[in-house]
Design an enzyme around this catalytic site. Structure first.
Site, short mmCIF file in Angstrom:
data_model
loop_
_atom_site.label_atom_id
_atom_site.label_comp_id
_atom_site.label_asym_id
_atom_site.label_seq_id
_atom_site.Cartn_x
_atom_site.Cartn_y
_atom_site.Cartn_z
N GLY A 170 0.83 -1.21 0.00
CA GLY A 170 0.00 0.00 0.00
C GLY A 170 0.86 1.25 0.00
O GLY A 170 2.07 1.19 0.19
N GLY B 128 5.41 -8.10 3.61
CA GLY B 128 5.27 -8.94 2.43
C GLY B 128 6.36 -8.64 1.41
O GLY B 128 7.02 -9.54 0.88
N ILE C 37 2.88 2.27 7.14
CA ILE C 37 2.34 3.24 8.09
C ILE C 37 1.81 2.52 9.33
O ILE C 37 1.59 3.14 10.36
CB ILE C 37 1.24 4.15 7.50
N ASP C 38 1.60 1.20 9.20
CA ASP C 38 1.15 0.46 10.39
C ASP C 38 2.26 0.37 11.44
O ASP C 38 2.00 0.02 12.59
CB ASP C 38 0.71 -0.96 10.00
N GLY D 112 -4.49 -0.18 10.36
CA GLY D 112 -3.77 -1.02 11.31
C GLY D 112 -4.36 -2.41 11.23
O GLY D 112 -5.30 -2.74 11.93
N1 LIG Z 1 5.79 -14.29 1.64
C1 LIG Z 1 6.01 -13.62 0.52
N2 LIG Z 1 6.99 -14.00 -0.33
C2 LIG Z 1 7.22 -13.31 -1.46
N3 LIG Z 1 6.55 -12.21 -1.83
C3 LIG Z 1 5.57 -11.79 -1.02
C4 LIG Z 1 5.25 -12.46 0.19
N4 LIG Z 1 4.22 -11.80 0.78
C5 LIG Z 1 3.92 -10.78 -0.04
N5 LIG Z 1 4.71 -10.76 -1.11
C6 LIG Z 1 4.68 -9.80 -2.21
O1 LIG Z 1 5.07 -8.53 -1.68
C7 LIG Z 1 4.31 -7.49 -2.26
C8 LIG Z 1 3.71 -6.61 -1.20
O2 LIG Z 1 3.07 -7.37 -0.18
P1 LIG Z 1 1.88 -6.76 0.68
O3 LIG Z 1 1.60 -7.70 1.78
O4 LIG Z 1 0.77 -6.39 -0.23
O5 LIG Z 1 2.43 -5.38 1.20
P2 LIG Z 1 3.54 -5.03 2.29
O6 LIG Z 1 4.85 -5.28 1.71
O7 LIG Z 1 3.29 -3.62 2.57
O8 LIG Z 1 3.27 -5.93 3.47
C9 LIG Z 1 3.27 -8.15 -3.13
O9 LIG Z 1 3.67 -7.96 -4.46
C10 LIG Z 1 3.28 -9.59 -2.72
O10 LIG Z 1 3.02 -10.44 -3.80
O1 LIG Z 2 -6.64 -1.07 0.60
P1 LIG Z 2 -5.27 -1.59 0.59
O2 LIG Z 2 -4.39 -1.01 -0.45
O3 LIG Z 2 -5.22 -3.09 0.60
O4 LIG Z 2 -4.59 -1.11 1.93
C1 LIG Z 2 -5.09 -1.38 3.19
C2 LIG Z 2 -3.97 -1.75 4.10
O5 LIG Z 2 -2.91 -0.85 4.07
C3 LIG Z 2 -2.29 -0.83 5.36
O6 LIG Z 2 -2.40 0.44 5.91
C4 LIG Z 2 -0.83 -1.07 5.22
O7 LIG Z 2 -0.63 -2.27 4.63
P2 LIG Z 2 0.75 -2.62 3.93
O8 LIG Z 2 1.82 -2.33 4.94
O9 LIG Z 2 0.63 -4.05 3.60
O10 LIG Z 2 0.87 -1.74 2.75
C5 LIG Z 2 -3.07 -1.82 6.21
O11 LIG Z 2 -3.25 -1.40 7.52
C6 LIG Z 2 -4.37 -1.85 5.49
O12 LIG Z 2 -5.10 -3.01 5.75
MG LIG Z 3 1.91 -6.16 4.85
#
Ligand SMILES: Nc1ncnc2c1ncn2[C@@H]1O[C@H](COP(=O)(O)OP(=O)(O)O)[C@@H](O)[C@H]1O
Ligand SMILES: O=P(O)(O)OC[C@H]1O[C@](O)(COP(=O)(O)O)[C@@H](O)[C@@H]1O
Ligand SMILES: [Mg+2]
Length: 534
Positions: A186, A277, A305-306, A350
């Site tokens: 996000g 992720g 931001i969380d 969050g």
């Molecule tokens: N366990 C994982 N292994 C590899 N890539 C991942 C994994 N989890 C998430 N990703 C990839 O990382 C990117 C961002 O993950 P996401 O959970 O949406 O956001 P954040 O990085 O903010 O937690 C996405 O493109 C997702 O496919």
């Molecule tokens: O609507 P979206 O893009 O999935 O984002 C919502 C999410 O973004 C967040 O603020 C931050 O999530 P990430 O760190 O995975 O980007 C979460 O708290 C919330 O659930």
């Molecule tokens: Mg995440």
């Protein structure tokens, strides 16, 4: 309006009923969640702490505290866990060259002809053996507020992590570097500031080939998304607006496809901006590159931001998000305060961590009830949130509730839906609180005017504030220094006000969460005056 005398809590005690104090009795990293929250239940008057038979002799890191040498063994293990993966691990013969990073630049047309800044010596390098203390408080007892202890006696154990910064020797020839930047997950205030400073710092090293990967990891797939050439000129003013110049996304191609694509594009330095992720992905890319014998540096910059990344003082954008949330809270307060029996409900982001809600509530001083995922609560019943709202309406005529999106999910029907990244799609707790509040006041025959504000995307789409802007600058610069120093599979963070590098797995083994027994949560409770809702 008639002034009512108001005491913040229905109980004689302004602070919620005493809870058993909770101590984290093992090093957070590498501990499974169950173990991590293993706690000493100590009555506040008790000097002794019953840690349970497991913790008496064996820590959750498998440390045998009966062993007289447990401490040096623990430290050795810690050191190896926090050791930074380096290009040399795969290319033992890789030889460094003197750094091309120099702050005393001359006008490009004069001394810059070779592509490098001035060769004048700048003695501002970090020594590879510089370290920063991860934990800075020496707790004398496990009963000390907030004590994080490794063993039952809370023995002082120094835990050092690697200091971030430019090294005197580097492992990449700038002219051979093709650097790529990708922003995933996000949005978060400050993404553009980080991109800007990565580009500027790369240019100072002398890198000419810098590209942005569009729309997160998706940009590495063959979806016809073309890379964006980046330079100081392109990024000069991007920090003036929120969002990401490169775009973001969830989901994306498998890791092997990403690395195939990187090989095809000849990318040998990858800067990955994202949360848990994204970092899991970055680490997998790093491992895949190693497996293929590629000389690639993968460096993360934590974005969330969380604020749910482990071991760091905070992540960039968090302060801005908290500040922005003040506007929503203040509006909710004004609406509630101006209405007859007004109740404002504000939902903040969050997913699993309530840091934004807690900090925003604390900062505003206008919140009466703060609900976060880490602290269970009842909505209904004699100790529930609704009963307390009734009390607040009777006592002071209005109330404001701040609820984190991941709070109270047990009350809601599970959708079992997941987003493209595999994150569970949460049900809307804000709407639920609003609806239940309306129903409750109707049932008890008391008029109430409920206003629901959901500033979710507003708090993350804005431009970084000044302090976040500076944090982004330093993180972006250090990410580049880390890559040139030959590290890969690392991320950069601020730790006890100093900048450090962590191996990625150490910061993402689980999401960081608010400790309900922390002094910060208690401060929040003293500010809201809310009781326990159980
Ligand atoms: N366990 C994982 N292994 C590899 N890539 C991942 C994994 N989890 C998430 N990703 C990839 O990382 C990117 C961002 O993950 P996401 O959970 O949406 O956001 P954040 O990085 O903010 O937690 C996405 O493109 C997702 O496919
Ligand atoms: O609507 P979206 O893009 O999935 O984002 C919502 C999410 O973004 C967040 O603020 C931050 O999530 P990430 O760190 O995975 O980007 C979460 O708290 C919330 O659930
Ligand atoms: Mg995440």
């Amino acid at each position: 309006m008639e002034a009512l005398s108001y005491s913040p809590s229905p109980s004689p005690c302004p602070i919620p009923s005493p809870r058993p104090s909770r101590r984290v009795v093992c090093l957070p990293t590498r501990c499974p969640r169950s173990c991590r929250v293993m706690r000493a239940i100590a009555s506040s008057s008790s000097a002794g702490v019953d840690q349970g038979t497991t913790m008496k002799n064996k820590g959750c890191n498998g440390v045998d505290f009966k062993d007289p040498d447990w401490k040096p063994k623990f430290q050795k293990d810690f050191e190896s866990r926090f050791d930074l993966p380096h290009i040399r691990d795969v290319f033992p013969n890789a030889s460094p060259i003197p750094s091309t990073f120099c702050l005393r630049m001359r006008t490009p047309t004069e001394d810059f002809a070779g592509g490098y800044p001035s060769d004048e010596k700048w003695h501002g390098y970090i020594n590879n053996n510089d370290r920063v203390l991860l934990k800075v408080i020496r707790y004398s007892s496990p009963t000390s507020a907030g004590a994080e202890c490794i063993d039952p006696d809370c023995t002082w154990v120094e835990q050092w992590v690697h200091r971030a910064g430019p090294r005197e020797e580097i492992y990449f020839q700038p002219e051979e570097v093709k650097a790529a930047i990708v922003t995933c997950g996000g949005l978060c205030p400050g993404l553009n500031d980080v991109i800007r400073h990565i580009v500027i710092t790369l240019e100072i090293y002398g890198v000419k080939k810098i590209v942005g990967i569009p729309f997160g990891y998706r940009g590495f797939s063959n979806e016809g998304l073309t890379e964006m050439p980046l330079s100081r000129k392109v990024v000069q003013n991007i920090h003036l607006s929120g969002g990401s110049l490169l775009g973001v996304s969830r989901g994306g191609p498998p890791i092997s496809d990403i690395v195939d694509n990187m090989e095809k594009r000849e990318i040998n330095m990858l800067f990955v901006l994202g949360g848990n992720g994204t970092h899991a992905g970055a680490n997998a890319i790093h491992n895949e590159c190693r497996k293929r014998g590629l000389k690639v540096a993968v460096v993360g910059v934590p974005k969330t931001i969380d604020n749910d990344i482990l071991l760091m003082d905070k992540t960039f954008g968090f302060d801005t998000a908290v500040e922005e949330a003040q506007r929503a809270i203040n509006s909710a307060y004004i609406e509630a305060h101006s209405a007859y029996h007004g109740i404002g409900v504000v939902k903040l982001m969050g997913r699993s961590s309530g840091f934004i809600a807690m900090h925003a509530s604390l900062a505003s001083g206008q919140i009466d009830i703060c609900l976060i995922p880490e602290v269970p609560f009842d909505l209904h019943g004699p100790h529930g949130v609704l009963r307390h709202l009734k009390y607040l309406i009777e006592m002071k005529g209005s109330a404001v509730v701040c609820v984190a999106e991941g709070a109270g999910q047990d009350f809601l029907e599970k959708t079992n839906a997941k987003d493209a990244s595999g994150n569970i799609v949460l049900s809307d707790i804000g709407v639920h609180v609003q609806q239940e509040t309306k129903k409750y006041f109707k049932e008890i025959g008391i008029p109430a005017d409920i206003k629901y504000i959901d500033p979710t995307y507003m708090i993350r789409a804005c431009r970084a504030n000044a302090s976040d802007g500076i944090l982004c600058t330093v993180l972006g610069q250090n990410a580049v220094h880390g890559a040139f120093a030959g590290y890969s599979g690392i991320t950069v963070g601020i730790c006890n006000t100093h900048y450090v590098y962590f191996p990625i797995p150490e910061v993402i083994s689980y999401p960081r969460a608010v400790d309900p027994n922390s002094r910060m949560w208690h401060r929040c409770l003293t500010s809201t005056g809310q009781p326990d809702f159980i």
